[in-house]
Design a protein around this motif. Sequence first.
Motif, PDB file in Angstrom:
ATOM      1  N   ILE A  99       4.445  -8.071  16.777  1.00  0.00           N
ATOM      2  CA  ILE A  99       5.040  -6.793  16.350  1.00  0.00           C
ATOM      3  C   ILE A  99       6.011  -7.006  15.198  1.00  0.00           C
ATOM      4  O   ILE A  99       6.058  -6.230  14.234  1.00  0.00           O
ATOM      5  CB  ILE A  99       5.731  -6.121  17.551  1.00  0.00           C
ATOM      6  N   SER A 100       6.770  -8.044  15.309  1.00  0.00           N
ATOM      7  CA  SER A 100       7.736  -8.311  14.225  1.00  0.00           C
ATOM      8  C   SER A 100       7.012  -8.617  12.913  1.00  0.00           C
ATOM      9  O   SER A 100       7.422  -8.164  11.839  1.00  0.00           O
ATOM     10  CB  SER A 100       8.643  -9.478  14.618  1.00  0.00           C
ATOM     11  N   GLN A 101       5.881  -9.357  13.022  1.00  0.00           N
ATOM     12  CA  GLN A 101       5.091  -9.640  11.818  1.00  0.00           C
ATOM     13  C   GLN A 101       4.522  -8.356  11.226  1.00  0.00           C
ATOM     14  O   GLN A 101       4.527  -8.158  10.017  1.00  0.00           O
ATOM     15  CB  GLN A 101       3.967 -10.620  12.150  1.00  0.00           C
ATOM     16  N   LYS A 102       3.979  -7.470  12.104  1.00  0.00           N
ATOM     17  CA  LYS A 102       3.431  -6.199  11.615  1.00  0.00           C
ATOM     18  C   LYS A 102       4.509  -5.338  10.967  1.00  0.00           C
ATOM     19  O   LYS A 102       4.269  -4.662   9.972  1.00  0.00           O
ATOM     20  CB  LYS A 102       2.778  -5.434  12.778  1.00  0.00           C
ATOM     21  N   GLU A 103       5.680  -5.317  11.568  1.00  0.00           N
ATOM     22  CA  GLU A 103       6.771  -4.540  10.992  1.00  0.00           C
ATOM     23  C   GLU A 103       7.100  -5.017   9.577  1.00  0.00           C
ATOM     24  O   GLU A 103       7.285  -4.225   8.649  1.00  0.00           O
ATOM     25  CB  GLU A 103       8.000  -4.632  11.889  1.00  0.00           C
ATOM     26  N   SER A 104       7.101  -6.334   9.435  1.00  0.00           N
ATOM     27  CA  SER A 104       7.407  -6.880   8.104  1.00  0.00           C
ATOM     28  C   SER A 104       6.314  -6.528   7.100  1.00  0.00           C
ATOM     29  O   SER A 104       6.592  -6.143   5.959  1.00  0.00           O
ATOM     30  CB  SER A 104       7.578  -8.395   8.183  1.00  0.00           C
ATOM     31  N   SER A 105       5.012  -6.616   7.570  1.00  0.00           N
ATOM     32  CA  SER A 105       3.910  -6.278   6.657  1.00  0.00           C
ATOM     33  C   SER A 105       3.924  -4.794   6.319  1.00  0.00           C
ATOM     34  O   SER A 105       3.641  -4.396   5.181  1.00  0.00           O
ATOM     35  CB  SER A 105       2.577  -6.670   7.284  1.00  0.00           C
ATOM     36  N   VAL A 110       4.713  -0.278   2.581  1.00  0.00           N
ATOM     37  CA  VAL A 110       5.422   0.950   2.208  1.00  0.00           C
ATOM     38  C   VAL A 110       6.016   0.814   0.813  1.00  0.00           C
ATOM     39  O   VAL A 110       5.941   1.721  -0.017  1.00  0.00           O
ATOM     40  CB  VAL A 110       6.522   1.270   3.251  1.00  0.00           C
ATOM     41  N   LYS A 111       6.552  -0.339   0.546  1.00  0.00           N
ATOM     42  CA  LYS A 111       7.114  -0.565  -0.783  1.00  0.00           C
ATOM     43  C   LYS A 111       6.021  -0.515  -1.853  1.00  0.00           C
ATOM     44  O   LYS A 111       6.182   0.095  -2.906  1.00  0.00           O
ATOM     45  CB  LYS A 111       7.832  -1.909  -0.818  1.00  0.00           C
ATOM     46  N   GLU A 112       4.854  -1.157  -1.519  1.00  0.00           N
ATOM     47  CA  GLU A 112       3.752  -1.135  -2.487  1.00  0.00           C
ATOM     48  C   GLU A 112       3.229   0.285  -2.692  1.00  0.00           C
ATOM     49  O   GLU A 112       2.896   0.695  -3.808  1.00  0.00           O
ATOM     50  CB  GLU A 112       2.627  -2.041  -1.993  1.00  0.00           C
ATOM     51  N   ASN A 113       3.098   1.069  -1.592  1.00  0.00           N
ATOM     52  CA  ASN A 113       2.619   2.453  -1.699  1.00  0.00           C
ATOM     53  C   ASN A 113       3.557   3.309  -2.540  1.00  0.00           C
ATOM     54  O   ASN A 113       3.114   4.187  -3.285  1.00  0.00           O
ATOM     55  CB  ASN A 113       2.462   3.066  -0.310  1.00  0.00           C
ATOM     56  N   ASP A 114       4.814   3.094  -2.378  1.00  0.00           N
ATOM     57  CA  ASP A 114       5.762   3.856  -3.200  1.00  0.00           C
ATOM     58  C   ASP A 114       5.537   3.585  -4.686  1.00  0.00           C
ATOM     59  O   ASP A 114       5.563   4.496  -5.527  1.00  0.00           O
ATOM     60  CB  ASP A 114       7.198   3.491  -2.811  1.00  0.00           C
ATOM     61  N   ILE A 116       2.664   2.565  -5.996  1.00  0.00           N
ATOM     62  CA  ILE A 116       1.381   3.172  -6.380  1.00  0.00           C
ATOM     63  C   ILE A 116       1.538   4.670  -6.555  1.00  0.00           C
ATOM     64  O   ILE A 116       0.979   5.281  -7.470  1.00  0.00           O
ATOM     65  CB  ILE A 116       0.328   2.848  -5.311  1.00  0.00           C
ATOM     66  N   LYS A 117       2.315   5.296  -5.672  1.00  0.00           N
ATOM     67  CA  LYS A 117       2.525   6.746  -5.749  1.00  0.00           C
ATOM     68  C   LYS A 117       3.191   7.128  -7.064  1.00  0.00           C
ATOM     69  O   LYS A 117       2.803   8.106  -7.727  1.00  0.00           O
ATOM     70  CB  LYS A 117       3.364   7.197  -4.561  1.00  0.00           C
ATOM     71  N   ASP A 118       4.166   6.354  -7.448  1.00  0.00           N
ATOM     72  CA  ASP A 118       4.831   6.632  -8.721  1.00  0.00           C
ATOM     73  C   ASP A 118       3.854   6.502  -9.887  1.00  0.00           C
ATOM     74  O   ASP A 118       3.830   7.340 -10.801  1.00  0.00           O
ATOM     75  CB  ASP A 118       6.004   5.654  -8.903  1.00  0.00           C
ATOM     76  N   ASN A 119       2.998   5.480  -9.794  1.00  0.00           N
ATOM     77  CA  ASN A 119       2.008   5.268 -10.853  1.00  0.00           C
ATOM     78  C   ASN A 119       1.016   6.438 -10.901  1.00  0.00           C
ATOM     79  O   ASN A 119       0.651   6.942 -11.976  1.00  0.00           O
ATOM     80  CB  ASN A 119       1.279   3.950 -10.608  1.00  0.00           C
ATOM     81  N   LEU A 120       0.534   6.903  -9.706  1.00  0.00           N
ATOM     82  CA  LEU A 120      -0.404   8.033  -9.649  1.00  0.00           C
ATOM     83  C   LEU A 120       0.232   9.301 -10.194  1.00  0.00           C
ATOM     84  O   LEU A 120      -0.426  10.096 -10.887  1.00  0.00           O
ATOM     85  CB  LEU A 120      -0.871   8.258  -8.199  1.00  0.00           C
TER      86      LEU A 120
END
Length: 521
Positions: A99-105, A110-114, A116-120
């Motif tokens: 769970i801790s690993q998934k939380e980190s991923s 989320v950071k990457e999506n943000d 990408i969202k800005d780029n879109l």
Amino acid sequence: MDPIIIQVIIGVVALIVGTIAGKVIFAKNTRKQVEDAELQAQSILKEAEIRAETLKKEKQLEAKERFVQLKAEHEKEVLEKNRRISEAENRVKQKEMAISQKESSLEKQVKENDAIKDNLNRQIDVVNQKRTELEKHQEEHIRRLEKIAGLTADEARSQLIESLKQEAQTRALGIQQEIIEEAKQKANKEARKVVIQSIQRTAAEVTIENTVTVFQLESDEIKGQIIGREGRNIRAIEAATGVDLIVDDTPEAIILSSFDPLRREIARLALQRLVADGRIHPARIEEVVEKTRRQLEEQVMEIGERTVIELGIHGLHKELVRIVGKMRFRSSYGQNLLMHSRETANLCGIMAAELGLNPKLAKRAGLLHDIGKVPDEETELSHALLGAKLAEKYGENPAVINAIGAHHDEMEMQYVISPIIQACDAISGARPGARREIMQQYLQRIKDLENLALAYQGVEKAYAIQAGRELRVIVEADRVTDGDSDKLSFDIAQKIQTDMTYPGQIKVTVIREKRAVNVAR
């Protein structure tokens, strides 16, 4: 066992033993016996004490062993529970790590999506700007096209749609025509196949029936008895049977003449009985004819029952069975009506089975299609409509009623089996030799056939051959080309099919030849 219980038992035993000993001493009243009893009681008490002690020790050992066993089992269970708890703790730790690993991923995603969202969002803004520019260019281009063509966009769109619609309709009509032609070819081919198979699988009699019956006599002397004094016997026979008796110079024979085979059969059987009996006078004649008529009615019923059984038809009304038997003594164009109906029924059953329809229903309609030809009373209706009326009266299936009434196109065909009955009726009547044709009618049909061909331009000669089954047409080579010959053959065949009535089919052959003649001198 509990030591207290053992002591109580020992006490009770001692008391019982003492009581017994006292009674024995009292009963025997001797001191020796008393002493012996005391000694015996003491020995019993000692043995009881020893046994009690032994039992006590054994029970103590058993209790210790049981305690040790229970303790071992308890320790084993405790160890097993501890092992399970440790395994569960390990699994929980592993899940916590996952769970801790998934939380980190997820945080990373989320950071990457943000990003990408800005780029879109930036790309969407660019696309909206380009769309606005494109719409402006498109409007300007449309205005230029409207100016050049002199049409608005709606008018151009309407014209384009109309032209596409007309083109689609033209193509659809062409495809539809091709499909129709292909379906006709396949339908004709399949129809010929079904008809040929049905005919080949059905064998039928084609004997022509006559309108006279020859009654054979043992000697010419019997003719005088049949004629009677001043012809009274022969007049009585003719009046009772409705048959003409022709007594001529034919040796040992009398001719019975009538269009009705049933009457001729009654007259023949009655004459046979009268001649065998020897008593021939008007009263006897009437009696024998009436008796023969009743017996023949029974025979008619038997013929009808036998016919429907042989054809596998069930549930037919008794009156219809009688009419079927009566068809045995009727003819149509010289063809026996019952034989024709049976052949039609068999053809209908085979053809219906080939087409995936109900063969029993088709066979039933085929047998009954001509019942209107044997009515019990005269009527102005045609035999097809009268037959349909009779079938309806006696509760036949609506499909059977319609097939009977429509087999000469006097009713509208409403069921699939109706054209089958019509086709099978024509097949049975068109068999070579099945029906008689009057010579004058035959000659007139041949003449009409030739005249029909001669009426076309370019026809030089026309000959009907093979009893009218083939028409050979000879044309003038200078006036008719090879291509015209094919068309002429088709036109003549269609004209014959439309204007003439004939059994079977007629083959039209057009012959065109070019002759070059020279003479060597």
